[in-house]
Design an enzyme around this catalytic site. Structure first.
Site, PDB file in Angstrom:
ATOM      1  N   SER A 172       0.798  -1.228   0.018  1.00  0.00           N
ATOM      2  CA  SER A 172       0.084   0.013  -0.003  1.00  0.00           C
ATOM      3  C   SER A 172       1.025   1.291  -0.182  1.00  0.00           C
ATOM      4  O   SER A 172       1.911   1.335   0.314  1.00  0.00           O
ATOM      5  CB  SER A 172      -0.810  -0.088   1.218  1.00  0.00           C
ATOM      6  OG  SER A 172      -1.577   1.093   1.387  1.00  0.00           O
ATOM      7  N   TYR A 201      -2.523  -1.259  10.958  1.00  0.00           N
ATOM      8  CA  TYR A 201      -2.740  -1.692   9.439  1.00  0.00           C
ATOM      9  C   TYR A 201      -1.700  -1.452   8.737  1.00  0.00           C
ATOM     10  O   TYR A 201      -0.782  -2.277   7.959  1.00  0.00           O
ATOM     11  CB  TYR A 201      -4.004  -1.347   9.206  1.00  0.00           C
ATOM     12  CG  TYR A 201      -4.193  -1.485   7.490  1.00  0.00           C
ATOM     13  CD1 TYR A 201      -4.368  -2.850   7.081  1.00  0.00           C
ATOM     14  CD2 TYR A 201      -3.851  -0.602   6.559  1.00  0.00           C
ATOM     15  CE1 TYR A 201      -4.355  -3.144   5.609  1.00  0.00           C
ATOM     16  CE2 TYR A 201      -3.741  -0.847   5.233  1.00  0.00           C
ATOM     17  CZ  TYR A 201      -4.081  -1.861   4.578  1.00  0.00           C
ATOM     18  OH  TYR A 201      -4.182  -2.197   3.499  1.00  0.00           O
ATOM     19  N   LYS A 208       1.830  -3.813   6.608  1.00  0.00           N
ATOM     20  CA  LYS A 208       2.336  -3.544   5.172  1.00  0.00           C
ATOM     21  C   LYS A 208       3.762  -3.461   5.291  1.00  0.00           C
ATOM     22  O   LYS A 208       4.352  -4.233   4.506  1.00  0.00           O
ATOM     23  CB  LYS A 208       1.550  -2.699   4.495  1.00  0.00           C
ATOM     24  CG  LYS A 208       0.122  -2.825   4.416  1.00  0.00           C
ATOM     25  CD  LYS A 208      -0.020  -4.183   3.613  1.00  0.00           C
ATOM     26  CE  LYS A 208      -1.508  -4.423   3.202  1.00  0.00           C
ATOM     27  NZ  LYS A 208      -1.772  -5.926   2.754  1.00  0.00           N
TER      28      LYS A 208
HETATM   29  P1  NAD Z   1     -10.972  -7.273   1.047  1.00  0.00           P
HETATM   30  O1  NAD Z   1     -11.240  -7.316   2.737  1.00  0.00           O
HETATM   31  O2  NAD Z   1     -12.278  -7.045   0.214  1.00  0.00           O
HETATM   32  O3  NAD Z   1     -10.292  -8.743   0.725  1.00  0.00           O
HETATM   33  C1  NAD Z   1      -9.733  -9.213   1.259  1.00  0.00           C
HETATM   34  C2  NAD Z   1      -9.976 -10.753   1.633  1.00  0.00           C
HETATM   35  O4  NAD Z   1      -9.320 -11.586   2.434  1.00  0.00           O
HETATM   36  C3  NAD Z   1     -11.320 -11.050   2.298  1.00  0.00           C
HETATM   37  O5  NAD Z   1     -12.150 -11.620   1.344  1.00  0.00           O
HETATM   38  C4  NAD Z   1     -11.486 -11.839   3.426  1.00  0.00           C
HETATM   39  O6  NAD Z   1     -12.334 -12.415   3.766  1.00  0.00           O
HETATM   40  C5  NAD Z   1      -9.920 -12.220   3.263  1.00  0.00           C
HETATM   41  N1  NAD Z   1      -9.198 -12.659   4.403  1.00  0.00           N
HETATM   42  C6  NAD Z   1      -8.897 -11.804   5.546  1.00  0.00           C
HETATM   43  N2  NAD Z   1      -8.155 -12.513   6.363  1.00  0.00           N
HETATM   44  C7  NAD Z   1      -7.874 -13.881   5.889  1.00  0.00           C
HETATM   45  C8  NAD Z   1      -7.346 -15.071   6.450  1.00  0.00           C
HETATM   46  N3  NAD Z   1      -6.619 -15.068   7.782  1.00  0.00           N
HETATM   47  N4  NAD Z   1      -7.444 -16.223   5.915  1.00  0.00           N
HETATM   48  C9  NAD Z   1      -8.064 -16.060   4.664  1.00  0.00           C
HETATM   49  N5  NAD Z   1      -8.583 -14.934   3.920  1.00  0.00           N
HETATM   50  C10 NAD Z   1      -8.611 -13.938   4.858  1.00  0.00           C
HETATM   51  O7  NAD Z   1      -9.972  -6.117   0.886  1.00  0.00           O
HETATM   52  P2  NAD Z   1      -9.139  -5.686  -0.505  1.00  0.00           P
HETATM   53  O8  NAD Z   1      -9.834  -4.292  -0.739  1.00  0.00           O
HETATM   54  O9  NAD Z   1      -9.808  -6.739  -1.574  1.00  0.00           O
HETATM   55  O10 NAD Z   1      -7.686  -5.795  -0.294  1.00  0.00           O
HETATM   56  C11 NAD Z   1      -7.006  -6.876  -0.815  1.00  0.00           C
HETATM   57  C12 NAD Z   1      -5.608  -6.515  -0.230  1.00  0.00           C
HETATM   58  O11 NAD Z   1      -5.089  -5.331  -0.765  1.00  0.00           O
HETATM   59  C13 NAD Z   1      -5.390  -6.397   1.155  1.00  0.00           C
HETATM   60  O12 NAD Z   1      -4.323  -7.031   1.647  1.00  0.00           O
HETATM   61  C14 NAD Z   1      -5.225  -5.058   1.478  1.00  0.00           C
HETATM   62  O13 NAD Z   1      -4.667  -4.549   2.760  1.00  0.00           O
HETATM   63  C15 NAD Z   1      -4.574  -4.603   0.433  1.00  0.00           C
HETATM   64  N6  NAD Z   1      -4.877  -3.130  -0.170  1.00  0.00           N
HETATM   65  C16 NAD Z   1      -6.172  -2.526  -0.090  1.00  0.00           C
HETATM   66  C17 NAD Z   1      -6.290  -1.191  -0.325  1.00  0.00           C
HETATM   67  C18 NAD Z   1      -7.806  -0.849  -0.627  1.00  0.00           C
HETATM   68  O14 NAD Z   1      -8.114   0.307  -0.696  1.00  0.00           O
HETATM   69  N7  NAD Z   1      -8.555  -1.690  -0.851  1.00  0.00           N
HETATM   70  C19 NAD Z   1      -5.242  -0.410  -0.699  1.00  0.00           C
HETATM   71  C20 NAD Z   1      -3.991  -0.864  -0.518  1.00  0.00           C
HETATM   72  C21 NAD Z   1      -3.574  -2.240  -0.169  1.00  0.00           C
HETATM   73  C1  WQD Z   2      -9.864   9.346   0.554  1.00  0.00           C
HETATM   74  C2  WQD Z   2      -9.934  10.916   0.839  1.00  0.00           C
HETATM   75  C3  WQD Z   2     -10.260  11.403   2.993  1.00  0.00           C
HETATM   76  C4  WQD Z   2     -14.199   9.579   3.568  1.00  0.00           C
HETATM   77  C5  WQD Z   2      -7.130   4.322   2.972  1.00  0.00           C
HETATM   78  C6  WQD Z   2      -6.288   3.719   3.840  1.00  0.00           C
HETATM   79  C7  WQD Z   2      -4.985   3.439   3.038  1.00  0.00           C
HETATM   80  C8  WQD Z   2      -5.403   2.407   1.803  1.00  0.00           C
HETATM   81  C9  WQD Z   2      -6.604   3.212   0.929  1.00  0.00           C
HETATM   82  C10 WQD Z   2      -5.012   0.343   2.237  1.00  0.00           C
HETATM   83  C11 WQD Z   2      -9.144  11.441   2.075  1.00  0.00           C
HETATM   84  C12 WQD Z   2     -11.636  11.913   2.255  1.00  0.00           C
HETATM   85  C13 WQD Z   2     -13.007   9.919   3.101  1.00  0.00           C
HETATM   86  C14 WQD Z   2     -15.036  10.134   3.976  1.00  0.00           C
HETATM   87  C15 WQD Z   2     -13.717  12.211   3.287  1.00  0.00           C
HETATM   88  N1  WQD Z   2      -5.933   1.010   2.208  1.00  0.00           N
HETATM   89  N2  WQD Z   2     -12.774  11.230   2.730  1.00  0.00           N
HETATM   90  N3  WQD Z   2     -14.906  11.698   3.853  1.00  0.00           N
HETATM   91  O1  WQD Z   2      -7.506   7.516   3.578  1.00  0.00           O
HETATM   92  O2  WQD Z   2      -6.361   7.693   1.291  1.00  0.00           O
HETATM   93  O3  WQD Z   2      -6.752   5.410   2.521  1.00  0.00           O
HETATM   94  O4  WQD Z   2      -7.504   3.597   2.127  1.00  0.00           O
HETATM   95  O5  WQD Z   2      -3.774   0.126   2.187  1.00  0.00           O
HETATM   96  O6  WQD Z   2      -4.228   2.460   3.817  1.00  0.00           O
HETATM   97  O7  WQD Z   2      -5.554   4.697   4.821  1.00  0.00           O
HETATM   98  O8  WQD Z   2      -8.545   6.701   1.506  1.00  0.00           O
HETATM   99  O9  WQD Z   2     -10.813   6.561   0.802  1.00  0.00           O
HETATM  100  O10 WQD Z   2     -10.434   6.479   3.285  1.00  0.00           O
HETATM  101  O11 WQD Z   2     -10.075   8.666   1.842  1.00  0.00           O
HETATM  102  O12 WQD Z   2     -13.611  13.400   3.058  1.00  0.00           O
HETATM  103  O13 WQD Z   2     -16.129   9.965   4.595  1.00  0.00           O
HETATM  104  O14 WQD Z   2     -11.255  11.077   1.030  1.00  0.00           O
HETATM  105  O15 WQD Z   2      -9.946  12.321   3.973  1.00  0.00           O
HETATM  106  O16 WQD Z   2      -8.753  12.471   1.841  1.00  0.00           O
HETATM  107  P1  WQD Z   2      -7.112   7.054   2.265  1.00  0.00           P
HETATM  108  P2  WQD Z   2     -10.160   6.933   1.781  1.00  0.00           P
END
Ligand code: NAD
Ligand code: WQD
Length: 340
Positions: A125, A150, A154
């Site tokens: 991330s 969290y 990472k």
């Molecule tokens: P998500 O929660 O939709 O998907 C994660 C999946 O992992 C879920 O289906 C959950 O049931 C499964 N899971 C969690 N713990 C588990 C375990 N112990 N055993 C088996 N399954 C398990 O999340 P996502 O948004 O698809 O994110 C996927 C990956 O990308 C995650 O590692 C997340 O940290 C990373 N990521 C997400 C974002 C974002 O904004 N969505 C941003 C950066 C990184």
């Molecule tokens: C985006 C922008 C908020 C909600 C998070 C995690 C990051 C990554 C992605 C996994 C920001 C603003 C949001 C609301 C708002 N996940 N906002 N009102 O914070 O960039 O990142 O998700 O790795 O680790 O921290 O994403 O979508 O929450 O926010 O004004 O109700 O929208 O302040 O500027 P963020 P977000």
């Protein structure tokens, strides 16, 4: 060729399974369904005309993980999405996050070592950069202290992977996602936030459909052109396609070093107000929003330097903000039809 996708019924995982199957890969999904639903497997099958193998198991259970990998030891690559990802919850329950995210990773890497599997793609991330000193942020930028447990999982995960690669014969690629949003254009899969969403885009679509009264914009005094914070939003389908490219790169022996790291973003930053404007334009809906104070832990602005990913992977995000917002809206509409 068979690819293991952990977290494959989740938001980004499900889109990646679709892209893998579209490219002819066989997929085995591992998920414990803690944040997703079994019906996602049916939706993937409907989109691709192919049913992925689904193994419901918890990766913190080492014996079950080993048994599953042994059963599928013809896997040629692993994409590890499974993790807990709610930033706020991780502050309240740090041990749950460290336990789940790090134990899962270690069990998976141990199983890969035991059954001699070599190619590993990890979901990292942009949170590892914190507020970067220079923008756009490149992969060489110094990592900042994590704002949440969290985010720290990472950083620690990347260290665990780097050390494992150094110690053995495994190759790995860590993909640092910026802000994934949007949904598949069939509106059959998308993000399924449980309860009140933390992230901006599901909050916008849920407000527009009437599930929430209004969006609170966190902060209007940032040093940006309209005072709201800037992020690099990327369409989840573009993101999913990058995973297929990363897996192929390793399978074809094209990695330059055994542990590579790539930023996955579009390279463009948008403010919260610009995201809302794009949403209003494509949906024809007027969004009810109010300004409130900054959210604790939020950074002011970040967007990716994507040149390394573009050159090395030959991958570039193709879909723009309006396409992202339209697909997110169509997904919200499809969800509301499903449950009424
Ligand atoms: P998500 O929660 O939709 O998907 C994660 C999946 O992992 C879920 O289906 C959950 O049931 C499964 N899971 C969690 N713990 C588990 C375990 N112990 N055993 C088996 N399954 C398990 O999340 P996502 O948004 O698809 O994110 C996927 C990956 O990308 C995650 O590692 C997340 O940290 C990373 N990521 C997400 C974002 C974002 O904004 N969505 C941003 C950066 C990184
Ligand atoms: C985006 C922008 C908020 C909600 C998070 C995690 C990051 C990554 C992605 C996994 C920001 C603003 C949001 C609301 C708002 N996940 N906002 N009102 O914070 O960039 O990142 O998700 O790795 O680790 O921290 O994403 O979508 O929450 O926010 O004004 O109700 O929208 O302040 O500027 P963020 P977000």
């Amino acid at each position: 060729m068979k690819i293991l996708v952990t977290g494959g019924t989740g938001y980004i995982g499900s889109h990646t399974v679709v892209e893998l199957q579209n490219e002819g890969y066989e997929v085995v999904i591992i998920d414990n369904l803690s944040n997703s639903d079994r019906t996602v497997v049916d939706s993937i099958a409907e989109i691709t005309n192919h049913v992925p193998v689904f193994e419901e198991l918890d990766l913190v259970d080492r014996a079950a993980t080993f048994a599953c990998i042994e059963k599928h030891k013809d896997i040629v690559g692993v994409i590890h999405f499974a993790a807990l990802k709610a930033v706020g919850e991780s502050v309240e329950k740090p041990l749950l996050y460290y336990y789940n995210n790090l134990t899962s990773l270690i069990n998976l890497l141990l199983a890969m070592q035991k059954f001699d599997l070599q190619n590993f793609v990890f979901s990292s991330s942009c949170t590892v950069y914190g507020q970067p000193d220079q923008l756009p942020v490149g992969e060489q930028a110094p990592l900042k202290k994590a704002e949440s447990p969290y985010g720290n999982t990472k950083k620690i995960s990347e260290d665990i992977i780097r050390d494992s690669v150094d110690a053995g014969s495994m190759n790995a690629i860590s993909l640092r996602y910026f802000n994934p949003i949007g949904a598949h254009d069939t509106a059959l899969i998308g993000e399924l936030p449980l309860g009140v969403p933390n992230n901006l885009v599901p909050y916008i679509t849920q407000t527009a459909i009437g599930k929430r009264d209004h969006l609170k914009i966190f902060g209007k005094d940032y040093s940006t052109h309209d005072g709201t914070a800037i992020r690099d939003y990327i369409h989840v389908v573009d993101l999913a396609r990058a995973h297929v490219v990363a897996v192929k790169r390793m399978l074809q022996g094209n990695s330059k070093i055994p542990f590579e790291i790539f930023n996955l973003g579009t390279g463009n930053g948008f403010t919260v107000l610009e995201v809302i404007k794009a949403f209003e334009k494509v949906s024809g809906e007027k969004l009810n929003y109010q300004f409130t104070g900054r959210r604790k832990g939020d950074i002011e602005k970040v967007w990716a330097d994507t040149s390394f990913a573009n050159q090395e992977l030959g991958w570039k995000a193709a879909l723009g903000l309006e396409e992202m917002m339209l697909s997110a809206w169509n997904w919200e509409l499809a969800l509301s039809n499903r449950f009424t």
